[in-house]
Design a protein around this motif. Structure first.
Motif, PDB file in Angstrom:
ATOM      1  N   PRO A 117       0.828  -1.218   0.000  1.00  0.00           N
ATOM      2  CA  PRO A 117       0.000   0.000   0.000  1.00  0.00           C
ATOM      3  C   PRO A 117       0.857   1.261   0.000  1.00  0.00           C
ATOM      4  O   PRO A 117       1.913   1.309   0.644  1.00  0.00           O
ATOM      5  CB  PRO A 117      -0.804  -0.123   1.300  1.00  0.00           C
ATOM      6  N   PRO A 118       0.408   2.297  -0.703  1.00  0.00           N
ATOM      7  CA  PRO A 118       1.149   3.558  -0.746  1.00  0.00           C
ATOM      8  C   PRO A 118       0.722   4.508   0.365  1.00  0.00           C
ATOM      9  O   PRO A 118      -0.194   4.210   1.140  1.00  0.00           O
ATOM     10  CB  PRO A 118       0.744   4.125  -2.107  1.00  0.00           C
ATOM     11  N   GLU A 119       1.332   5.659   0.395  1.00  0.00           N
ATOM     12  CA  GLU A 119       0.947   6.717   1.323  1.00  0.00           C
ATOM     13  C   GLU A 119      -0.380   7.317   0.884  1.00  0.00           C
ATOM     14  O   GLU A 119      -0.568   7.645  -0.286  1.00  0.00           O
ATOM     15  CB  GLU A 119       2.029   7.799   1.343  1.00  0.00           C
ATOM     16  N   ARG A 120      -1.319   7.450   1.849  1.00  0.00           N
ATOM     17  CA  ARG A 120      -2.614   8.048   1.521  1.00  0.00           C
ATOM     18  C   ARG A 120      -2.462   9.566   1.363  1.00  0.00           C
ATOM     19  O   ARG A 120      -1.554  10.176   1.914  1.00  0.00           O
ATOM     20  CB  ARG A 120      -3.646   7.781   2.615  1.00  0.00           C
ATOM     21  N   PRO A 121      -3.394  10.191   0.627  1.00  0.00           N
ATOM     22  CA  PRO A 121      -3.364  11.655   0.537  1.00  0.00           C
ATOM     23  C   PRO A 121      -3.555  12.316   1.892  1.00  0.00           C
ATOM     24  O   PRO A 121      -4.270  11.793   2.757  1.00  0.00           O
ATOM     25  CB  PRO A 121      -4.546  11.969  -0.393  1.00  0.00           C
ATOM     26  N   LYS A 122      -2.926  13.442   2.097  1.00  0.00           N
ATOM     27  CA  LYS A 122      -3.092  14.213   3.332  1.00  0.00           C
ATOM     28  C   LYS A 122      -4.526  14.727   3.424  1.00  0.00           C
ATOM     29  O   LYS A 122      -5.124  15.119   2.431  1.00  0.00           O
ATOM     30  CB  LYS A 122      -2.119  15.394   3.347  1.00  0.00           C
ATOM     31  N   GLY A 123      -5.074  14.690   4.633  1.00  0.00           N
ATOM     32  CA  GLY A 123      -6.452  15.111   4.826  1.00  0.00           C
ATOM     33  C   GLY A 123      -7.451  13.995   4.624  1.00  0.00           C
ATOM     34  O   GLY A 123      -8.659  14.205   4.762  1.00  0.00           O
ATOM     35  N   VAL A 306      -9.553   7.911  -5.876  1.00  0.00           N
ATOM     36  CA  VAL A 306      -8.511   7.536  -6.833  1.00  0.00           C
ATOM     37  C   VAL A 306      -7.387   8.543  -6.682  1.00  0.00           C
ATOM     38  O   VAL A 306      -7.631   9.754  -6.694  1.00  0.00           O
ATOM     39  CB  VAL A 306      -9.039   7.560  -8.282  1.00  0.00           C
ATOM     40  N   TRP A 307      -6.164   8.065  -6.511  1.00  0.00           N
ATOM     41  CA  TRP A 307      -5.051   9.005  -6.400  1.00  0.00           C
ATOM     42  C   TRP A 307      -3.751   8.387  -6.904  1.00  0.00           C
ATOM     43  O   TRP A 307      -3.594   7.181  -6.941  1.00  0.00           O
ATOM     44  CB  TRP A 307      -4.885   9.516  -4.971  1.00  0.00           C
ATOM     45  N   LYS A 308      -2.852   9.279  -7.279  1.00  0.00           N
ATOM     46  CA  LYS A 308      -1.567   8.879  -7.838  1.00  0.00           C
ATOM     47  C   LYS A 308      -0.532   8.773  -6.723  1.00  0.00           C
ATOM     48  O   LYS A 308      -0.288   9.732  -5.994  1.00  0.00           O
ATOM     49  CB  LYS A 308      -1.112   9.907  -8.872  1.00  0.00           C
ATOM     50  N   SER A 321     -13.583   3.777   3.858  1.00  0.00           N
ATOM     51  CA  SER A 321     -12.551   4.383   4.694  1.00  0.00           C
ATOM     52  C   SER A 321     -11.428   3.391   4.918  1.00  0.00           C
ATOM     53  O   SER A 321     -11.413   2.654   5.899  1.00  0.00           O
ATOM     54  CB  SER A 321     -13.146   4.836   6.034  1.00  0.00           C
ATOM     55  N   GLY A 322     -10.495   3.364   4.014  1.00  0.00           N
ATOM     56  CA  GLY A 322      -9.293   2.567   4.230  1.00  0.00           C
ATOM     57  C   GLY A 322      -9.208   1.275   3.456  1.00  0.00           C
ATOM     58  O   GLY A 322      -8.218   0.553   3.593  1.00  0.00           O
ATOM     59  N   ILE A 323     -10.190   0.925   2.641  1.00  0.00           N
ATOM     60  CA  ILE A 323     -10.150  -0.339   1.905  1.00  0.00           C
ATOM     61  C   ILE A 323      -9.509  -0.121   0.544  1.00  0.00           C
ATOM     62  O   ILE A 323     -10.114   0.457  -0.361  1.00  0.00           O
ATOM     63  CB  ILE A 323     -11.561  -0.928   1.714  1.00  0.00           C
ATOM     64  N   LEU A 324      -8.272  -0.550   0.392  1.00  0.00           N
ATOM     65  CA  LEU A 324      -7.592  -0.435  -0.889  1.00  0.00           C
ATOM     66  C   LEU A 324      -8.044  -1.560  -1.805  1.00  0.00           C
ATOM     67  O   LEU A 324      -7.927  -2.733  -1.462  1.00  0.00           O
ATOM     68  CB  LEU A 324      -6.073  -0.504  -0.696  1.00  0.00           C
ATOM     69  N   VAL A 325      -8.554  -1.197  -2.968  1.00  0.00           N
ATOM     70  CA  VAL A 325      -9.016  -2.191  -3.928  1.00  0.00           C
ATOM     71  C   VAL A 325      -7.865  -2.653  -4.810  1.00  0.00           C
ATOM     72  O   VAL A 325      -7.727  -3.829  -5.120  1.00  0.00           O
ATOM     73  CB  VAL A 325     -10.165  -1.630  -4.788  1.00  0.00           C
ATOM     74  N   GLY A 326      -7.008  -1.719  -5.232  1.00  0.00           N
ATOM     75  CA  GLY A 326      -5.885  -2.057  -6.099  1.00  0.00           C
ATOM     76  C   GLY A 326      -5.400  -0.841  -6.847  1.00  0.00           C
ATOM     77  O   GLY A 326      -5.694   0.297  -6.464  1.00  0.00           O
TER      78      GLY A 326
END
Length: 433
Positions: A117-123, A306-308, A321-326
């Motif tokens: 998993p990557p770093e989530r966006p701030k906020g 969706v984020w880069k 809230s927090g479930i990464l699909v891929g």
């Protein structure tokens, strides 16, 4: 590439002989497997040609072999369980080892495994993962083991319904413009442009709109877009859709899509080609959503982000809230390897004009935006991700409806929902003949 999946195949002589016999004694199948229906679903040529039908069935068998990977566990989804009985005709969910999923057929992914998993966006809301039981297949109480991903099995019936077997799982090729509809596609959307975007987030109200015929659909989604809206258009898409052609029913289903050439030869829905890498063992892309909203009743929405990833450049998808699909690997794209130039939210339908009239396919709840909460469908908490990997409110949100007498949209902003809009409509009505 994904577009080559349905072109190369090997098939046993026993299977060929069986099919030839079947085709000779059951010519009625020809009307079901015609490879090129028009938008209204009428076959261009009803003449029974065993050699052509055999060729199509050979292609179907080869495609199914590529799409459906060996499962370590299989779960039969229930369409609607009751106290006395349950329907056995729901989705079949295959639990596939994560490194054996379709994405890893891609030449640039062969031999690899899903990324961490990557770093989530701030906020971003950092609540613990929740909402995993929003899909019907989870109602069975079964789940896929860790280290696997749940994949909706594609069946022969799915492919026989397709307007084109060779383009199964892909959107219709069309010239794409944001300021008008094309090839019968109609929209009611909110969008932002003019800056560099590195992602988007929204909560999307879920309904089960009525779709008039098999070759139309109704969807509500986010688009992350870059390119010129010509042949170089790049998009990443996620949301829910009702598509009888793709799924064989009228349930709203969680879906993803991508393309790097304006829907011509690249990309597909869900996991129907090598591209999107699933990392979650609890969510099946393409599976039916439950519950759904009801008119003047309970309202249900799904939150999508969706984020880069700033480190590796891949585009990640999160549900709730927090479930990464891929994620979509960055190498799939050209323009989106860097950033998006537009973000779009809203609804889309196909209007095939059955019998010469505008379709009655509904968008959203099937009611116009002016009816408001509990009656009209909505998007809320609209945000984008900036260059610093921070979630920020939208600036200069614009709204547009291609045919406002058929489907319309009204935007707003408040302290609870942030940027939001209501949208949708019934399609054909006295003002939309």
């Amino acid at each position: 590439m994904a577009s080559s999946w349905c072109y190369s195949y090997k098939i046993s002589q026993i299977f060929l002989q069986t099919l030839v016999f079947f085709l000779l004694v059951a010519s009625s199948v020809s009307s079901q497997v015609n490879d090129d229906h028009n938008l209204g679903g009428q076959a261009k040529n009803q003449t029974f040609r065993p050699d052509q039908e055999l060729q199509k069935l050979k292609i179907i068998k080869a495609c199914l072999k590529k799409i459906n990977k060996p499962a370590v566990k299989t779960i039969q989804a229930l369409i609607w369980p009751t106290l006395t009985s349950s329907s056995p005709d729901g989705d079949i969910i295959d639990c596939v080892l994560s490194h054996k999923q379709p994405a890893f057929d891609h030449p640039l992914l062969k031999g690899q495994k899903p990324l961490d998993p990557p770093e989530r966006p701030k906020g971003h809301n950092k609540h613990s993962p929740s909402g995993v039981d929003f899909q019907m297949w989870r109602l069975s109480g079964e789940s896929c083991p860790e280290g696997t991903v749940p994949i909706r099995r594609t069946t022969e019936k799915d492919m026989l319904r397709a307007s084109s077997v060779r383009r199964f799982g892909r959107k219709v090729r069309r010239h794409v413009r944001r300021d008008s509809s094309s090839n019968g596609h109609e929209h009611a959307v909110g969008y932002v442009s003019g800056e560099q975007y590195y992602g988007a987030k929204a909560s999307i109200n879920v309904w089960a709109p009525k779709v008039s015929n098999q070759y139309e659909f109704s969807l509500s989604q986010m688009w992350v877009i870059s390119g010129s809206f010509g042949d170089d258009l790049n998009t990443i898409e996620a949301g829910w859709q009702v598509s009888p052609e793709l799924y064989g029913d009228n349930y709203p289903r969680f879906f993803t899509y991508w393309t790097t050439d304006a829907y011509q030869a690249t990309g597909c829905y869900n996991l129907l080609c090598s591209g999107f890498v699933q990392t979650n063992s609890r969510i099946a892309i393409g599976a039916a959503i439950s519950p759904t909203s009801s008119y003047s009743g309970g309202q249900f929405d799904i939150s999508l982000l969706v984020w880069k990833d700033p480190k590796h450049g891949n585009w990640w998808l999160e549900f709730g809230s927090g479930i990464l699909v891929g994620y979509w690997p960055s190498f799939l794209f050209t323009h989106l390897r860097d950033h998006a130039s537009m973000v779009q939210f809203g609804g889309e339908v196909v209007n095939s004009r059955p019998s010469g009239f505008h379709t009655s396919t509904q968008m959203g709840s099937g009611h116009f935006a002016g009816e408001g909460f509990g009656k009209a469908s909505y998007f809320r908490n609209l945000q984008t991700v900036d260059w610093d990997n921070s979630l920020v409110p939208l600036s200069n949100l614009k709204v547009l409806a291609d045919h406002p007498n058929c489907y319309d949209i009204q935007g707003g902003i408040n302290n609870v929902w942030g940027n939001y809009f209501y949208y949708g409509g019934p399609g054909r009505n006295v003002r939309c003949p």
